[in-house]
Design a protein around this motif. Structure first.
Motif, PDB file in Angstrom:
ATOM      1  N   ASN C  38       0.995  -1.029   0.391  1.00  0.00           N
ATOM      2  CA  ASN C  38      -0.249  -0.325   0.508  1.00  0.00           C
ATOM      3  C   ASN C  38       1.112   1.878   0.089  1.00  0.00           C
ATOM      4  N   LYS C  41       0.487   3.845  -2.620  1.00  0.00           N
ATOM      5  CA  LYS C  41      -1.470   4.376  -2.648  1.00  0.00           C
ATOM      6  C   LYS C  41      -1.441   5.062  -2.138  1.00  0.00           C
ATOM      7  N   THR C  42      -2.334   6.204  -2.957  1.00  0.00           N
ATOM      8  CA  THR C  42      -3.091   7.655  -2.373  1.00  0.00           C
ATOM      9  C   THR C  42      -4.063   7.327  -0.508  1.00  0.00           C
ATOM     10  N   ALA C  44      -6.880   8.466  -1.224  1.00  0.00           N
ATOM     11  CA  ALA C  44      -8.237   8.497  -2.057  1.00  0.00           C
ATOM     12  C   ALA C  44      -8.396   6.705  -2.235  1.00  0.00           C
ATOM     13  N   HIS C  45      -7.092   6.049  -3.174  1.00  0.00           N
ATOM     14  CA  HIS C  45      -7.786   4.658  -4.070  1.00  0.00           C
ATOM     15  C   HIS C  45      -8.049   4.666  -2.853  1.00  0.00           C
ATOM     16  N   PHE C  46      -7.432   4.593  -1.464  1.00  0.00           N
ATOM     17  CA  PHE C  46      -7.393   3.126  -0.898  1.00  0.00           C
ATOM     18  C   PHE C  46      -8.837   3.226  -0.386  1.00  0.00           C
ATOM     19  N   THR C  48     -11.528   3.894  -1.984  1.00  0.00           N
ATOM     20  CA  THR C  48     -12.087   3.588  -3.135  1.00  0.00           C
ATOM     21  C   THR C  48     -12.042   2.046  -3.010  1.00  0.00           C
ATOM     22  N   GLU C  49     -11.115   1.693  -2.820  1.00  0.00           N
ATOM     23  CA  GLU C  49     -10.795   0.192  -2.859  1.00  0.00           C
ATOM     24  C   GLU C  49     -11.446  -0.693  -1.623  1.00  0.00           C
ATOM     25  N   GLU C  50     -11.715   0.053  -0.538  1.00  0.00           N
ATOM     26  CA  GLU C  50     -11.894  -0.928   0.805  1.00  0.00           C
ATOM     27  C   GLU C  50     -13.184  -0.308   0.865  1.00  0.00           C
ATOM     28  N   ARG C  51     -14.358  -0.024   0.043  1.00  0.00           N
ATOM     29  CA  ARG C  51     -15.582   0.952   0.394  1.00  0.00           C
ATOM     30  C   ARG C  51     -16.479  -0.413   0.636  1.00  0.00           C
TER      31      ARG C  51
END
Lengths: 209, 209, 209, 209
Positions: C38, C41-42, C44-46, C48-51
């Protein structure tokens, strides 16, 4: 100004932190046993491979239990609290929260001076906080339970433990090959405390008379 | 209608959540130390590599401890509870449960506005819940301990902390290079609270007279 | 035969289990944030991915908090305990301990009938245990606090929640595309309980008169 | 010399350790569900693959719950504590803290004598500590609640459980193919205890008369 419930919350919060920290000590071993690569292993293989981890678990469990017993016995003499007691308690809880880290490090890393110093240093700091607590409580009429004065024994017992942890730190770091076995010095605390308790009992007796 | 045991359960449950959250903060560091790839590493190497994680652990421990002390001191003035107190407490507990996530993120991710905002925003929300609790308790005869009115100091102290967290959030997010160091603004809470406590003591004194 | 301390231990043990379970819900997200991959990663990316993981965390936190509030309000009417109360409490604690598993599964696995059934079924079982507890306590003079009879409202409120969980389970499993959103049916519990509380207040009033 | 608060802390600390250990039992399953490789799996696949882990979870939950009920019922007869009670309690807590390790091992490793011996041996040690506690409390006027003597039933019930765990250990290790199913022998404890309780009730009755 402080309430009895305030004191009980303080003690309860500390106890909860210690209970969690002492129970979490097993987690690295549980994780090691749960690793998918282990499925082909035998229990004997596991115990052999993780013997340093198991030793570190046993040491840290014994040390946290010993420190908790000291805290428990100290607060038998406490009837109230102050901001200073609150902060020293949180500082003590901090040392207990940190302890699982040097435990894991001493199990996984090569035995070296810095790891030993971090491990035994955390214990020393923890014991030191208890000694500062004992010194803060003792003789403070707004804190100490008047019917149960803390006596020399608790303060001296705590100081003895702190000195033994300091000694273990020095021996463990500087005497080659000793490492964590320096903690065996702590076994001297029992006999010494017994002597101090007898002395304190005599003191308390003469004070009551 | 509410019982004393109901109030004590509420406080106990909150304390247990905080005790667990503060103790779990060390877990990512324990996991990092237990990673098989670490066996060849030295302790010095570990401390260097994980310095951001260690800093995040120290910050979150200090912040949770500080918030708990505020909660502890607030509930010294509480004699009963209402459904609103119950829900605000759970909302506060929620912010404490969430805190380990931004802690881990700020340690692992590149420092960026969103991570800082999430980290400091969680703290701000937590402090805000305490302020709402203080405002709810204050002056409500069915909740407040009549012999220990909450006074200006607790409400204002809580509000000061909330304002400082909001300020830290703004500074941390918008002033380049400041990031989590904006939390040093919180050190101003001590002196400010001391001033407010003196004012409140005078108020309480004049109220008693 | 049972002591007050025995009852308090029972309640305390249950509270501790719930506090731990609700705090552990954040751990899978903390682990995901701490994964070495990770680092680039940013935030925001985190997010989104873990929503899905975040949604599951929020749902389970809300559900456990809701069930705990129901347990808390139920035991305001309890003065003692029996072996049956002890066992029902342990069965309830079991459902709370299990809940983090379907939470993690619903976040990681493809949404399918079995995962939804396991997740919502655990909640239904938990609510059912509370209803059985309410029915066991009610009208048992050796258990119920005589000065605070449990009234229709608690039993019916608990039964309403159980029926709504059962309804959510059926809708979530069988209506395509609904899945965990079926839990929104639980929002009906609030208004329904308010109505029942008013009715129960009238009943309690007429009983007192 | 010991205070009531000292006794309550002791019991509370033990309860917190047990609550944490019993809640942590689900963690290996949560971790397995959260593994990134699982995203393509179905829930049915997961349950099939982890069936041994699930069985181990259920067994350990039931055993810890059973041991806690025994501890709970034992301390209904305790009015004070001694250093010996304190140490036996910590020894008991130690066995509960260790239990998640053989749980994980028996789920992940091939079923073999050493794993079974470690798993059932930890339970046996735990039950033995409770029996030693019962024997220490019984008849000690400085510990036992005078109005609620411990009676034959608690000591014998505890001894029966210890004997059944010892029997399960022998059968599980030496009878091929039995393994953890030997724990079904524990189901005999219920009927046996019922008989003992009736005997003890008669004894208590004749003592009161």
């Amino acid at each position: 100004m402080p309430t009895t419930r305030g004191l009980e919350r303080l003690i309860f919060f500390t106890d909860a932190v210690v209970a969690i920290a002492i129970t979490l000590l097993i987690l690295p071993l549980v994780d090691a046993a749960s690793e998918p690569e282990n499925t082909a292993k035998t229990a004997a293989h596991f115990f052999t491979e993780e013997r340093q981890q198991i030793l570190a678990f046993l040491i840290s469990f014994a040390v946290i239990a010993r420190l908790w017993v000291a805290h428990h016995s100290l607060f038998e003499h406490v009837a109230s609290y102050s901001r200073r007691i609150l902060l020293l308690n949180l500082a003590w809880a901090f040392t207990i929260v940190v302890l699982p880290l040097p435990t894991a490090m001493s199990a996984e890393f090569d035995t070296e001076a810095l790891t030993i110093a971090f491990y035994l240093g955390t214990m020393l700091l923890s014991s030191l906080m208890l000694t500062l607590l004992a010194l803060t409580i003792r003789g403070d009429a707004s804190i100490e339970e008047s019917a149960r004065p803390i006596g020399h024994n608790a303060v001296q017992g705590s100081a003895v433990m702190t000195v033994l942890f300091a000694l273990a730190l020095v021996v463990g770091v500087f005497v080659p090959g000793v490492a964590f076995w320096a903690l065996l010095l702590l076994l001297l605390a029992g006999p010494i405390e017994a002597v101090l308790n007898r002395r304190a009992a005599r003191l308390a007796h003469s004070r009551d008379a």
